[in-house]
Structures are given as structure tokens and as C-alpha cells.
Scaffold this motif. Structure first.
Motif, PDB file in Angstrom:
ATOM      1  N   UNK A 163      -6.069  14.737 -84.168  1.00  0.00           N
ATOM      2  CA  UNK A 163      -6.115  15.696 -85.277  1.00  0.00           C
ATOM      3  C   UNK A 163      -4.793  16.443 -85.434  1.00  0.00           C
ATOM      4  N   UNK A 164      -3.979  16.481 -84.376  1.00  0.00           N
ATOM      5  CA  UNK A 164      -2.677  17.146 -84.457  1.00  0.00           C
ATOM      6  C   UNK A 164      -1.745  16.456 -85.450  1.00  0.00           C
ATOM      7  N   UNK A 165      -2.030  15.190 -85.764  1.00  0.00           N
ATOM      8  CA  UNK A 165      -1.143  14.407 -86.622  1.00  0.00           C
ATOM      9  C   UNK A 165      -1.730  14.130 -87.999  1.00  0.00           C
ATOM     10  N   UNK A 166      -2.807  14.811 -88.351  1.00  0.00           N
ATOM     11  CA  UNK A 166      -3.444  14.585 -89.644  1.00  0.00           C
ATOM     12  C   UNK A 166      -2.602  15.070 -90.818  1.00  0.00           C
ATOM     13  N   UNK A 203      -1.794  17.985 -67.727  1.00  0.00           N
ATOM     14  CA  UNK A 203      -2.703  19.140 -67.756  1.00  0.00           C
ATOM     15  C   UNK A 203      -2.969  19.618 -69.180  1.00  0.00           C
ATOM     16  N   UNK A 204      -1.943  19.643 -70.031  1.00  0.00           N
ATOM     17  CA  UNK A 204      -2.127  20.108 -71.413  1.00  0.00           C
ATOM     18  C   UNK A 204      -3.096  19.195 -72.171  1.00  0.00           C
ATOM     19  N   UNK A 205      -3.036  17.897 -71.910  1.00  0.00           N
ATOM     20  CA  UNK A 205      -3.947  16.956 -72.568  1.00  0.00           C
ATOM     21  C   UNK A 205      -5.378  17.210 -72.112  1.00  0.00           C
ATOM     22  N   UNK A 206      -5.556  17.487 -70.853  1.00  0.00           N
ATOM     23  CA  UNK A 206      -6.900  17.737 -70.316  1.00  0.00           C
ATOM     24  C   UNK A 206      -7.529  18.979 -70.940  1.00  0.00           C
ATOM     25  N   UNK A 207      -6.709  19.914 -71.357  1.00  0.00           N
ATOM     26  CA  UNK A 207      -7.216  21.150 -71.964  1.00  0.00           C
ATOM     27  C   UNK A 207      -7.706  20.948 -73.404  1.00  0.00           C
ATOM     28  N   UNK A 242     -13.537  13.589 -76.791  1.00  0.00           N
ATOM     29  CA  UNK A 242     -13.209  14.860 -77.457  1.00  0.00           C
ATOM     30  C   UNK A 242     -11.710  15.113 -77.396  1.00  0.00           C
ATOM     31  N   UNK A 243     -11.098  14.836 -76.247  1.00  0.00           N
ATOM     32  CA  UNK A 243      -9.650  15.019 -76.108  1.00  0.00           C
ATOM     33  C   UNK A 243      -8.894  14.100 -77.066  1.00  0.00           C
ATOM     34  N   UNK A 244      -9.352  12.852 -77.178  1.00  0.00           N
ATOM     35  CA  UNK A 244      -8.703  11.907 -78.091  1.00  0.00           C
ATOM     36  C   UNK A 244      -8.785  12.387 -79.536  1.00  0.00           C
ATOM     37  N   UNK A 245      -9.974  12.839 -79.953  1.00  0.00           N
ATOM     38  CA  UNK A 245     -10.149  13.333 -81.328  1.00  0.00           C
ATOM     39  C   UNK A 245      -9.251  14.547 -81.585  1.00  0.00           C
TER      40      UNK A 245
END
Length: 80
Positions: free
Chosen positions: A21-24, A3-7, A14-17
């Protein structure tokens, strides 16, 4: 899918991007060290507020109690 990934976005791309980006920005060495030490010792790593929240949720103490001290040390002897 969690569910958190879907948000993270309406579309899969868009979810993948957003997720990537969390690991940039790499974590600072102090943060990595705190996580490692916390993991080794079983400590909760985070702010005072976060630690208190985890303690409430788990109904367990998350902070270590102070030890009695090294009774042979001069500092301990002087404090008595």
C-alpha cells in the motif's frame, strides 16, 4: 527480516498488504526531481527540521554555503 517490516502487521499477509500500500500513490514529479537533484549533488532532501536533525546526527553541515557570486554580472556589481 527487518524490524521495521515486522512492525507493518501481525501476520505475514498483513505485512505484505501494508507494504504494498506504500506504493499505491505515485510520487509527484517535483518530489522525484528533488530526490534526483539531491542525489546528484549529495544534498539532504526534506524539510528544514529533517535537515537539521540529519545535521545533528551526522555532526556535518547539510546545507550548501552561499557562493561569492559572479563578479562580472551587473547584479553582483550593483550589490557592492
Amino acid at each position: 527480516t527487518h524490524q521495521a517490516y515486522l512492525l507493518l502487521g501481525k501476520e505475514d499477509a498483513e505485512r505484505r498488504r501494508t507494504y504494498l500500500s506504500l506504493f499505491e500513490n505515485p510520487l509527484h514529479e517535483e518530489v522525484i526531481k528533488a530526490i534526483r537533484e539531491g542525489t546528484e549533488k549529495g544534498d539532504v532532501v526534506g524539510t528544514e527540521r529533517f535537515q537539521e536533525e540529519i545535521a545533528r546526527m551526522t555532526k556535518r553541515r547539510v546545507k550548501k554555503l552561499a557562493h561569492g557570486g559572479d563578479r562580472k554580472s551587473e547584479l553582483y556589481k550593483e550589490s557592492r
